[in-house]
Scaffold this active site. Sequence first.
Site, short mmCIF file in Angstrom:
data_model
loop_
_atom_site.label_atom_id
_atom_site.label_comp_id
_atom_site.label_asym_id
_atom_site.label_seq_id
_atom_site.Cartn_x
_atom_site.Cartn_y
_atom_site.Cartn_z
N THR A 1 3.57 -9.49 16.74
CA THR A 1 2.46 -8.86 16.03
C THR A 1 1.22 -9.71 16.15
OG1 THR A 1 2.92 -9.94 13.94
CG2 THR A 1 4.02 -7.86 14.33
N GLU B 1 6.08 -3.23 14.47
CA GLU B 1 7.46 -3.03 14.02
C GLU B 1 7.94 -1.59 14.25
OE1 GLU B 1 5.07 -4.55 12.47
OE2 GLU B 1 5.74 -6.40 11.51
N LYS C 1 -7.85 -7.31 -6.42
CA LYS C 1 -7.44 -7.08 -7.81
C LYS C 1 -8.50 -7.70 -8.72
CE LYS C 1 -3.22 -6.28 -10.21
NZ LYS C 1 -1.81 -6.48 -10.32
N TRP D 1 -6.93 -2.52 -9.23
CA TRP D 1 -7.04 -2.65 -7.78
C TRP D 1 -8.33 -2.00 -7.26
CZ3 TRP D 1 -3.96 -5.87 -5.41
CH2 TRP D 1 -2.69 -6.11 -5.91
#
Length: 541
Positions: A185, A332, A444, A449
């Site tokens: 990745t 993935e 946050k 959020w």
Amino acid sequence: MNPSRRLLLKHLAFRAAEISPRDGLVSIPPDGERFVAWPEVMERSKRLATAMVAWGVRPGDRIATLAFNDHRHIDAYFAVPCLGATLHPINVRWNLEEMVSVLEHTRDRIVFVDAGLMDRAIALADRCPWIEHLVRMGPRASDGDPPAVRSGVTISDHEELLETSDPIADWPDPEEHDVMAMCSTSGTTGIPKTVAYSHRTTCLHTMAIGLTDCMRLSGQDTLLAVVPMFHALGWCFPYACGMLGSRLVLPHRDLRPERLLDLLVEHEVTTSVAVPTVWDAVLAAVTASPGRWDLGRLERIVSGGAAPTASMIRGFRDQHGVEVIHSWGMTEINPVCTMSPAATTREEAALDPDDRLRHQQVAGRPLPGLTLEIEDEDGRPLPHDGASIGRLLVSGWWVAEEYAFGHPDGERFGADGRLDTGDVASIDDHGRMAIRDRGKDMIKSGGEWISSLALERAIGDFPEVATCAVVARPDERWGERPIAVVSIAPGASLDLATLQRRLAENFEPWQCPDDLILVDSIPLTSTGKIDKKTLRTRFLV
Ligand code: AMP
């Protein structure tokens, strides 16, 4: 199972040689443009396979590439897996330490290297005692001293290997669960994680890429592959074109927007795939020079790997009649999970264009064989009502089960086969998924959020803004506060008060950035995504 029934790459990727023998690759490396017809792609792969057999390559051996998108890289892409070995494309933008840290696990015996990257490969071989052969991919080397390399390593010439090797008589018959490639990745999440792809996962994924409701790819298309073959197996587009007989244009290293526009026009490209930062730059370049490029042949482009802005999608549609198909995926997941064309169902086709545009802004539906779910922080399933937002989990035919060599993040692969993507999403009652944020990029503030992605989308739509990133700055009172880092379009200007005033139409005051930092350019990761790690260290500590 009889080998002919197995899902093996060799049964699929060479189909173009049979059905579309006069079509093939247009490869444009620095030594000149080259057309390679599909039967020749097969022939070259078979010759390369013979050369590897002569070196004692055995099933399961790992063979790396360090190369850009061109026909020589394709030789290895097809030959290595079909020979039963494991193809391991290395991200050329990594630094030496990053490459070594990955190769310490993969222990590749051979590295196929673009001629322009030989110095890097020699340095890599110095650090990696298991490397036996470097294959220099470029024009035949002229006479002169061969480059110095540590003893025990041979340097061969790719074109010479092809000339001096006969085609292999038969490809072997691996099992369909055998590994055919490994990819690591990109740097958005820190240290690299390596994922193994099997013949089975890659075949199923490639078949899905070729479905009409995915991106309408067909043998009639000419596809410009901007997405690098060293990132997540080039999203399997080399194999999809080999399956369908589409023409594949491979641009090599130079991906400046003006060059991409030249290639789109010159090769009458009908479709192309890249990250949104590339499409933003292409749209800006074509808009800045009206009349210079006619994109009349281009029908649709895929934008994936990061979130696109509505203005880019609208710009391509309104100015050039080009449909932007939004895609979401990750290494993935082999890597494509969703594609979101303007309309797939009868119901969507009947919508007015601006409603369809809304669908293109979301990541869309999973390809057949994959399932998406969302959960709250306690693992409770959330409804698919378009409003509930939670952790995105994906399971299905080509979702990896683990990292090949372990990693602390390996916990994200559940025993139930579900992968916790690390992204935060909603799913509507038509199965359309919208990425709301990357888990770790959520901000946050005071226990609430804030989506950096939502702010980036809104700010990215301001006409003054070329590129924008929103990151969290540590804050004593609130924990974290959002900061906008913006590169401005040529000749434009923007100040914090204007930004906050405009955002106030759609955001609560507490959700708006506390600060605006203007920069000449936003740093990008090796795969062209906004590099938030660098932004944070550069501006926020
Ligand atoms: P990589 O494995 O390097 O391809 O990175 C995968 C991650 O890129 C995903 O988990 C997402 O956070 C991000 N990503 C990929 N596609 C999109 C998209 N269309 N919109 C937003 N984020 C995306």
